[in-house]
Design a protein around this motif. Structure first.
Motif, short mmCIF file in Angstrom:
data_model
loop_
_atom_site.label_atom_id
_atom_site.label_comp_id
_atom_site.label_asym_id
_atom_site.label_seq_id
_atom_site.Cartn_x
_atom_site.Cartn_y
_atom_site.Cartn_z
N LEU A 82 -6.70 12.88 5.31
CA LEU A 82 -7.79 13.76 5.74
C LEU A 82 -7.44 14.60 6.96
O LEU A 82 -8.24 15.41 7.39
CB LEU A 82 -9.04 12.93 6.05
N PRO B 125 -5.37 17.54 9.14
CA PRO B 125 -4.85 18.85 8.74
C PRO B 125 -3.36 18.80 8.42
O PRO B 125 -2.63 17.95 8.92
CB PRO B 125 -5.12 19.73 9.95
N ARG C 218 -5.60 8.89 15.36
CA ARG C 218 -4.88 7.65 15.11
C ARG C 218 -5.50 6.74 14.06
O ARG C 218 -4.79 6.09 13.30
CB ARG C 218 -4.66 6.88 16.41
N THR D 172 -1.28 8.33 2.05
CA THR D 172 -2.49 9.06 2.39
C THR D 172 -3.70 8.19 2.72
O THR D 172 -4.59 8.61 3.43
CB THR D 172 -2.89 10.01 1.25
N ASN D 173 -3.74 6.98 2.17
CA ASN D 173 -4.92 6.17 2.43
C ASN D 173 -4.78 5.31 3.68
O ASN D 173 -5.72 4.62 4.07
CB ASN D 173 -5.21 5.27 1.24
N LEU D 174 -3.61 5.32 4.27
CA LEU D 174 -3.41 4.51 5.47
C LEU D 174 -3.59 5.39 6.71
O LEU D 174 -3.44 6.61 6.64
CB LEU D 174 -1.99 3.93 5.45
N ARG E 184 1.81 1.92 -3.42
CA ARG E 184 0.67 2.47 -4.15
C ARG E 184 0.50 3.96 -3.86
O ARG E 184 0.38 4.78 -4.77
CB ARG E 184 -0.61 1.74 -3.73
N ASP E 185 0.51 4.30 -2.57
CA ASP E 185 0.20 5.68 -2.21
C ASP E 185 1.31 6.65 -2.61
O ASP E 185 1.04 7.76 -3.04
CB ASP E 185 -0.04 5.79 -0.70
N ARG E 186 2.54 6.26 -2.44
CA ARG E 186 3.62 7.19 -2.73
C ARG E 186 4.91 6.39 -2.86
O ARG E 186 5.54 6.08 -1.88
CB ARG E 186 3.73 8.20 -1.61
N ASN F 170 -3.29 24.32 13.76
CA ASN F 170 -3.52 23.27 12.77
C ASN F 170 -4.83 22.57 13.07
O ASN F 170 -5.08 22.17 14.20
CB ASN F 170 -2.40 22.23 12.83
N GLY F 171 -5.62 22.44 12.03
CA GLY F 171 -6.88 21.75 12.21
C GLY F 171 -8.00 22.63 12.74
O GLY F 171 -9.09 22.15 13.02
N ARG G 159 -7.59 7.66 11.52
CA ARG G 159 -8.10 8.32 10.31
C ARG G 159 -7.10 8.17 9.18
O ARG G 159 -5.91 8.22 9.42
CB ARG G 159 -8.30 9.81 10.58
N GLU H 14 -3.92 25.85 -0.28
CA GLU H 14 -3.03 25.15 0.63
C GLU H 14 -2.28 24.08 -0.14
O GLU H 14 -2.84 23.40 -1.00
CB GLU H 14 -3.86 24.49 1.73
N GLN I 214 0.82 -1.21 0.00
CA GLN I 214 0.00 0.00 0.00
C GLN I 214 0.86 1.26 0.00
O GLN I 214 0.48 2.28 -0.57
CB GLN I 214 -0.94 -0.01 1.20
#
Ligand SMILES: Nc1ncnc2c1ncn2[C@@H]1O[C@H](COP(=O)(O)OP(=O)(O)OP(=O)(O)O)[C@@H](O)[C@H]1O
Ligand SMILES: Nc1ncnc2c1ncn2[C@@H]1O[C@H](COP(=O)(O)OP(=O)(O)OP(=O)(O)O)[C@@H](O)[C@H]1O
Ligand SMILES: [Mg+2]
Ligand SMILES: [Mg+2]
Lengths: 298, 366, 283, 401, 266
Positions: E163, E165, E157, E103-105, B217-219, C56-57, E159, C108, B214
């Protein structure tokens, strides 16, 4: 020698047909980053529309040609408005799957409307040939080459001078950022699908002209166009044409010379040949002859 | 919203359970019961369809490992399925090896051939790779047609390899004085293999190799920089995926009894490969369950449509009407693909998650 | 860096009365579940520079997305509230239409078009403009402002360094000749000299009548430029006021400017170990 | 469910056949596995239509043995082996036999399963290797015979004596079958063999092939499918390739007769196919078909495949009659009936085929030579030059045991 | 106020030795004859204008770019020409200027990937699960949870990190690098996009990591306060060339540095 020239001419003519089909792929790819599997379906639809204009409704052929092109654009736009616009921003995968769904639909709609039997296009070109210097050239092939030239020139002008040209590429690279620049993604997509439809319709028409007949298997040419677009570079109109010509000529030549000189390559090699050429080119240039390398920096 | 259950997690081990809640356990038991009882209650025709679904599920899990988890797009899946089918014919039929030998051997052969293709993926990427892999289909067809001693050439070859595990011959099952048909037996066998493959695949994706896939895949560059070798995981993902495709091919041979280049080469091969891509997209990309669900749907739906449309009258459709029943069936299929994507572009599993989330937050959801 | 101008500095145009951007009572949720903004109200008076600060956030980017119509791309929806631009509601408008009305933004994460050349990126920025000469002038100005970009006009934007890309992102937004400019951390990754320069550019643009909504982590610069400021905290406006007021606020000094706001009293980053932070102002 | 409910209850000797899969005591259900969509549907649709029309005619007379009407369960194979297998699985317990199955690959794909089920099928493909397959009921003269007859006609009556024959064959089993015939004819007939060119079945551009044939050929034997022929003849006509084409039945499609290609074919093309000219009512089999066609499918245009489908259904009906006579419509019963079937005379429509035990089967030897007439739409543009011609060479051809 | 900058460790050879590295892209010279050392336990900063070549140095150090000339040694071992994954396994970790998260993990999975080179589970063991895979998962997850705790990543943890910030993503990057248990940590603008408070947090994490784990670090940053406060030595690059190297105080007052980079402010 005339043998060779004749072969070369047929190769170029075949290549021009491939190019035209491939150009349709290129627009969509440039704007959406998607390989449009329905392109062959659009071609078939174009050929049958041309049949209707010319044979059913009796429109003079050259006017029918223009109307077919416009109708093709309309088909592209229609598909965009009805289905594709819901998919703006979806991953390319999903859109590719969608185009496959579309292809399945078109494949069924066409015979339901026109029947499965091949139909004559009735083009004035027919099997007429001109023979400068003993080389036979089909009139329909000359027209195909001419249409390719016009379309290609149109592409260059479009991508060079129109705001849409840059907008399309920007949209393909980063949809959100493009929208943030005020680029209307929906319109970009509609324009590109229309252009793809237009080019496909012309491709379908030229494939049906010159004695080929309006038939369902015009769609298969789109399969042969895959190596062509990759060879030239998925996002390069010039590449589509160069790739088309290269594969066209190579295929015709190998059709003649491989059985004579390289039988060890096995029966039916010319069909595989475009793919072999493609693989070799890709190993040397992973983004095709003219394709743009994806930028990857960290 | 966190699931209430997760609030109680105190040790890392608890997060690692494959079946974190009783609902999952119940679901698995339910599946087992369905597996056992379906052959008793369904007609042979449907069992045949379901066995093919199972075969496809194995292939789809393989493709999902490659495409969904490792991000490599391949349209050559049919080629590797063919490799499996021919290997099974060679080992199972001609050399008469038992099931427990020929099936793993098929995996190994498929994996080796896949690994050979892996390096191409390192050089050529994305859509270019997808189309390059189409080349493999055509070259494969060329080989299958010309290498007659291995493949039987155009007419193909018999592939009814043995399907017995020890004393249990699934092709001719006799249990407790009860004889079962070949299709019943094969249903049990195929779905048993599906379950095993799914479990192993699930374990792979939640442990180190799966995470590495994965990451690639992602980077991919970042992956390399944290110590995940792109080359190793891309190639091994190809190997794994084509190994599973080959297993699917071997089982396909058992179900179909005969295979030929007409099943896998050139245009039919492309069609088949595209179907596999459809399975993982419609089921849910990057999930094992999605691959299985997608396989069942993509393979079975045309048959279901056929059955339904055969028994109901539809205006404008049928003999003498403008649209033939058959064209109509295909149209419905195409339309279903489109509608599914419109409704849930991320596939059935995502749709299921959405439904679950809705019920979980039900009093709150508007 | 040193704050050069304040809200009361004569060099900056006095903001006109009518707000060019008005956000009232806005709530935004992502995926129907994560509430990112809750009842946020904010206004940018025509001709003003408004700074938006926040951890942040906190939801700064989310707010800009809501304003520019890009929430949908991220699965976000406006739950309540209204946004008006120039007095007209733009809650439902498409991003392209909003830009066309005169709003541009620096997004951003730069988000330049990596496969396009620098020049093409700038052309894309001017998509909504039809006046060729205006576009050419804007182009020349950007090139003058960032000589690095001029040097690399034809090279692929994605290959440039992070800071160079940031300059391009700013340049691209300027090409649109907006009336309202949204800047999401424009100084991100820029060298101190360039940050200074960006500050000057913003001030200059503002003098030309462009209103600016500036999201910045470099609070010194932001409050130096702005007339008004807002502080966003976990989706709520926690503080607002004139720039001068905010600079004087002890919380702001603590969290954004460095204790005391002045140079002398700044804590060294080396001494943080034992340091206990004061409790936050917001609930 | 689940069990193979195959195997009829107690074959009642000579009485009414017992109910079995596909026979409920009244109606006999037959399966059809054929491309109804996709490119190959050009063949599949008229072919199926021919069968349907025959059975409508038969049912109007009461059905098989005058009392069992026939129904067709049609499945769309899409010309895809994989789909066909599923079609077969679906049909196997619903039908008495497969009335028509189209496509060499498709037939190959289900043959194994049919053997396991004792299912009989009538292939709509003229491969000689199927002559002796116990599960198959082929009709008409195989490609080899068609080829031999065609060439024999060219040599004996078409001025081909001593001339050079080239061959252009698609690179598949069908092409191979044709070339087998050519090879055989060469031993027996007086002509020289020139180039043999093979092309992949999905070739769409024939310029190189045409050029290879442009010198040293007086005639060219052709084994291709309609779509290939269309492209090929366009190129041949443009290059004014002056040879005599002798094509097998599947090369033909009506569109060939239109436009400039038609003009070219008129002078250069013969088709070697089965059955008389469309509407030639002097042949009883054709007369019967035309009558049924007028009644049940008045819109049907003249079509070789329609005629083939009709003859095929005619033969299948004969087999069913035999089975009914034997009182056993079970799958096995039909296999047995096929072994006892003897000669089926299609009344001139597709020759007389001798069935019986596989080793004794003998296909018909007649082939009709057609020429192309672009003006003759009423006969499907195909004029019979020589109807039901049997060459001496064809009689000598031995089918592989 | 501030503690005096730590002396580079004298004993033994430096951890990292970079000598005369030159890197070109077509016509652009990204780096010209760049040389520097980083001692064990040292925090070495690299500053310079945009496009000076700072990120390019990092890319050379971990094998993403291949310099045309020069030598790079880690603990005396030449690492030029090795693949990034191999260099990572030798203990070089890094954060990315433009974020390089998966990013998807989710957060923990990202951190676990940092520990990839410390784990051994292969396909087979992974598929079987019971045995090594399970043991390793449990043990390494526990370590990752510590990092989650340390960097206050708890709320995010599970997410997908795509997604969360921007600022939090930077923290996760640091976490992933720390999870690698590196000998040398390369930080590329770790506090870009952070307010003062968050910068302070980040500084604390970095300094804490340095104290507790004794990692050497190379820091690229445009926040001069941070650099000058926490770096032991600073190197200044301009147009790919080193224009100064020294203690923060020395560098800060170097006129060339002021002209090229700092300006009059600070
Ligand atoms: N696409 C998304 N899906 C779900 N949640 C999101 C998404 N984008 C942002 N969020 C959540 O919304 C909240 C606000 O995020 P936002 O990006 O607006 O913060 P920010 O103030 O811009 O932070 P930063 O200074 O780090 O850029 C965060 O809790 C974040 O996790
Ligand atoms: N892959 C590449 N191809 C072409 N040019 C490159 C490549 N990588 C870096 N460069 C160029 O090398 C120079 C140095 O880039 P680098 O990213 O190292 O700068 P930097 O010092 O990190 O700048 P910043 O502070 O803006 O991040 C830049 O001019 C950049 O455009
Ligand atoms: Mg933000
Ligand atoms: Mg950098």
């Amino acid at each position: 020698m005339t043998d060779f020239l004749n072969l070369l001419v047929s190769g170029v003519a075949l290549g021009a047909q491939y190019s035209l089909v491939a150009l349709g792929f290129v627009v969509i790819y440039r704007a959406t980053g998607v390989i449009n599997f329905a392109q062959g379906g659009f071609c078939v639809l174009g050929a049958y529309l041309a049949y209707n204009f010319h044979n059913t409704w009796g429109v003079p052929f050259y006017l029918a040609l223009v109307l077919t092109a416009l109708a093709g654009a309309g088909v592209g736009a229609l598909v965009d408005v009805t289905v594709l616009r819901r998919f703006v921003g979806q991953p390319p995968f999903v859109v590719i799957m969608l185009t496959i769904g579309l292809l399945i639909l078109i494949e069924q709609i066409v015979p339901s409307v026109w029947g499965a039997d091949p139909l004559p296009l009735g083009d004035p070109w027919g099997l007429r040939t001109v023979s400068p210097g003993g080389v036979d050239i089909k009139v329909s092939d000359l027209w195909t080459v001419g249409i390719v030239a016009v379309v290609l020139a149109g592409f260059f002008a479009f991508f060079r001078f129109s705001r849409m040209g840059v907008a399309m590429r920007a949209t393909a690279v980063d949809l959100e950022a493009a929208m943030a620049q005020g680029i209307p993604a929906h319109r970009v997509y509609r324009v590109s699908w229309s252009i793809a439809g237009l080019v496909a319709a012309l491709a379908g028409l030229t494939l049906a002209a010159g004695g080929g007949g309006v038939r369902l298997d015009i769609e298969l040419v789109a399969l042969t166009a895959f190596p062509v677009i990759i060879l030239g570079g998925l996002d390069s109109p010039g590449g589509a044409v160069a790739g088309g010509l290269l594969i066209g000529v190579a295929q015709v030549m190998s059709g003649k010379y491989q059985p004579e000189h390289a039988t060890w390559l096995g029966q039916g090699f010319p069909i595989v040949m475009p793919y072999v050429v493609m693989i070799i080119v890709l190993l040397v240039r992973p983004y095709g002859l003219f394709g743009q390398r994806k930028v990857r920096r960290i | 919203m966190a699931r209430p259950g997760t609030l109680l997690v105190t040790r890392p081990e608890q997060r690692l359970r494959l079946l974190p809640t009783n609902w999952y356990k119940a679901f698995v038991i339910l599946l087992a019961v369905v597996w056992l009882t379906v052959p008793i209650n369904l007609s042979d025709a449907w069992l045949d369809v379901l066995a093919r679904c199972g075969v496809a599920a194995i292939g789809a899990i393989g493709l999902n490992l490659l495409t969904g988890y490792t991000g490599q797009i391949s349209l050559a899946h049919a080629f590797f399925i063919a490799i499996g089918a021919y290997t099974a014919a060679w080992l199972g039929v001609r050399s008469d090896l038992p099931f427990l030998l020929w099936l793993p051997a098929t995996f190994v052969v498929g994996a080796l051939v896949g690994a050979l293709f892996g390096p191409f993926a390192l050089r050529v990427r994305g859509d270019y790779l997808a189309i390059l892999s189409i080349g493999l289909l055509y070259i494969g067809q060329h080989i299958f047609v010309n290498w007659t001693s291995f493949t039987g050439g155009r007419p193909g070859t018999s592939t009814g390899a043995p399907a017995a595990i020890g004393p249990l011959d699934f092709a001719d099952l006799n249990l407790f004085d009860q004889a079962y048909s070949r299709r019943q037996g094969l249903f049990w066998l195929v779905w048993l293999v599906v379950a095993i493959v799914a479990l192993l695949a699930r374990n792979i994706v939640r442990t180190r190799p799966g995470r590495a896939m994965q990451a690639v895949r992602d980077r991919d560059v970042a992956a390399e920089v944290v110590g995940v070798s792109n080359a190793r995981y891309t190639i091994s993902a190809f190997a794994l995926s084509s190994g599973l495709a080959a297993v699917a091919g071997g089982l396909y041979g058992v179900v179909a009894l005969t295979v030929s280049p007409a099943d896998f080469g050139g245009a039919p091969g492309l069609l088949l490969s595209v179907q596999y891509v459809a399975m993982i997209i419609i089921g849910g990309i990057g999930t094992i369950g999605g691959a299985v669900a997608g396989a069942v749907v993509v393979v079975a739906i045309p048959r279901v449509i056929e059955q339904i449309s055969n028994s109901v009258a539809i205006p404008f459709v049928g003999p003498g009407e403008p649209i033939s029943l058959f064209a109509f069936n295909n149209m419905i299929y195409g339309a279903l693909v489109i509608v599914t994507l419109v409704f849930e572009p991320r596939g059935m599993v995502a749709g299921w998650e959405r439904v679950k989330a809705y019920w979980r937050t039900w009093p709150l959801a508007d | 860096m040193e704050a050069t101008r304040g809200g009361d500095d004569g060099a900056v145009r006095a903001p006109a009365e009518a707000p060019i951007l008005q956000v009232s009572n806005l709530a935004v949720a992502y995926n129907e579940s994560v509430l990112a903004l809750r009842a946020v109200s904010l206004s940018v008076p025509a001709g003003a520079v408004v700074a938006l600060l926040g951890a942040n956030g906190a939801g700064k980017t989310t707010l800009l997305r809501a304003v520019s119509g890009l929430l949908g791309v991220h699965g976000g929806t406006v739950r309540q509230g209204a946004i008006t631009f120039d007095g007209e509601p733009i809650g439902q408008a498409a991003p392209a239409a909003i830009v066309k009305r005169g709003m541009a933004q620096v997004m951003e994460g730069r988000r330049i078009f990596g496969e396009l050349s620098v020049e093409e990126n700038l052309r894309a920025g001017a998509f909504t403009r039809r006046d060729r000469s205006g576009v050419r002038d804007a182009y020349d100005r950007v090139m003058e402002m960032f000589p690095v970009l001029a040097e690399r006009r034809r090279s692929q934007a994605g290959l440039m360094s992070g800071g160079e890309q940031q300059m391009l992102a700013i340049g691209r937004a300027l090409m649109a000749a907006p009336r309202l400019l949204l800047l999401d951390e424009p100084s991100l990754g820029l060298a101190p000299l360039v940050v200074q320069q960006i500050g000057e550019v913003i001030a200059e643009i503002n003098r030309g009548g462009v209103s600016v909504l500036l999201v910045e982590q470099n609070a010194n610069m932001a409050l130096g430029l702005a007339h008004h400021g807002y502080v966003l905290e976990t989706g709520r406006i926690a503080k607002s006021g004139t720039a001068a007021d905010l600079r004087a606020d002890s919380d702001i000094q603590e969290y954004y400017l460095g204790a005391g706001g002045g140079d002398g009293a700044r804590r060294s980053f080396r001494d943080l170990k034992g340091y206990r932070r004061r409790t936050r102002w917001s609930a | 469910g689940g069990r193979d409910d195959e195997g009829s209850k107690e074959p009642t000797k000579k009485g009414a056949p017992a109910t079995t899969a596909g026979f409920d005591g009244k109606t006999i259900t037959l399966g059809v596995i054929t491309p109804q969509t996709g490119i190959a549907s050009i063949i599949g649709i008229p072919l199926t239509k021919g069968g349907e029309v025959f059975f409508k005619g038969l049912n109007a007379k009461g059905g098989i043995a005058g009392k069992y009407p026939v129904e067709l369960e049609i499945r769309d194979s899409q010309y895809n082996a994989n789909t066909a297998q599923q079609n077969y699985s679906d049909l196997r317990n619903k039908v008495v036999m497969i009335e028509q199955i189209l496509g060499t690959d498709v037939t190959n794909a289900v043959l194994k399963q049919m053997q396991a089920d004792n299912m009989v099928a009538s292939p709509a493909t003229l491969d000689a290797e199927w002559v002796r397959d116990p599960n198959l009921l082929p009709i008409a003269a195989p490609y080899q015979i068609e080829a031999i007859n065609g060439l024999s006609y060219w040599v004996t009556e078409g001025g081909g004596e001593g001339k050079t024959l080239c061959a252009l064959a698609s690179d598949d089993l069908y092409g191979e079958a044709g070339l087998d015939g050519v090879e055989f004819a060469q031993k027996d007939l007086d002509f020289k063999m020139g180039k043999v060119v093979r092309f992949a079945p999905d070739t769409s551009n024939f310029s190189s092939q045409v050029q290879q044939l442009s010198s040293g050929c007086d005639a060219v034997f052709l084994a291709a499918l309609p779509n290939a022929t269309l492209s090929l003849m366009g190129t041949a006509a443009t290059s004014k390739l002056d040879v005599r084409w002798i094509g097998l039945a599947p090369t033909w499609v009506g569109l060939l007769a239109s436009g400039a290609t038609g003009t070219y074919l008129k002078d250069h093309f013969w088709l070697a196919a089965q059955g008389p000219e469309w509407g030639d009512v002097s042949v009883p089999g054709m007369k019967m078909m035309i009558e049924d066609q007028k009644k049940f499918a008045p819109d049907q245009k003249p079509d070789l495949y329609f005629a083939f489908g009709y003859s095929q259904a005619f033969t299948v009906a004969k087999l069913l009659e035999k089975a009914v006579e034997r009182g056993d419509l079970s799958h096995k019963g039909i296999m047995d009936a096929l072994n006892e079937l003897g000669t089926v005379d299609t009344m001139g429509a597709a020759g007389s085929y001798t069935y019986g035990p596989p080793e004794d089967r003998k296909p018909p030897e007649e082939t009709t030579i057609f020429s192309v007439d672009p003006a003759a739409a009423d006969v499907g543009f195909l004029k019979a030059v020589k109807t039901n011609y049997i060459s001496d060479a064809a009689k000598k051809f031995e089918f592989p045991k | 106020m501030s503690t005096p900058p730590r002396k580079p460790a004298e004993a033994g050879r430096p951890l990292l030795e970079v000598s005369d590295v030159t890197l070109r892209f077509g016509g652009v010279s990204a780096l010209t004859d760049v040389s520097f050392d980083v001692a064990h336990d040292e925090l070495f900063a690299v500053i310079g204008p945009n496009g000076a070549g700072k990120t390019s140095i990092f890319n050379c150090l971990n094998g993403v770019y291949h310099p045309q000339a020069g030598r790079i040694r880690l603990d005396g071992v030449d690492i030029m020409g090795r693949r990034p994954a191999a260099i990572a396994a030798m203990g070089v970790a890094r954060t990315f200027q433009n974020l390089g998260l998966f990013t998807n993990l989710d957060v923990v999975e990202n951190l676990m990937l940092g520990r990839h080179h410390l784990m051994r589970t292969g396909y087979f063991a992974g598929a079987v699960w019971f045995g090594r895979a399970r043991r390793e998962e449990v043990a390494h997850r526990a370590r990752c949870e510590e990092i989650v705790e340390l960097l206050d990543l708890g709320p995010y943890r599970s997410r997908p990190v795509g997604l969360v910030p921007y600022g939090v993503q930077k923290r996760i990057e640091l976490g992933r690098a720390l999870a690698m248990e590196p000998r040398l940590l390369l930080l590329d603008e770790p506090v870009a996009g952070m307010n003062l408070e968050e910068t302070e947090d980040m500084a604390r994490y970095v300094l804490g990591a340095r104290h507790e784990l004794g990692v050497s670090m190379v820091l690229v940053e445009h926040d001069m306060h941070l650099v000058m406060d926490i770096a032991d030595r600073v190197m200044v690059l301009d147009f790919g060339q080193v224009i100064a190297t020294g203690t923060p105080a020395e560098v800060q007052n170097d006129p060339a540095v002021i002209r090229a980079y700092l300006g009059q402010a600070s």
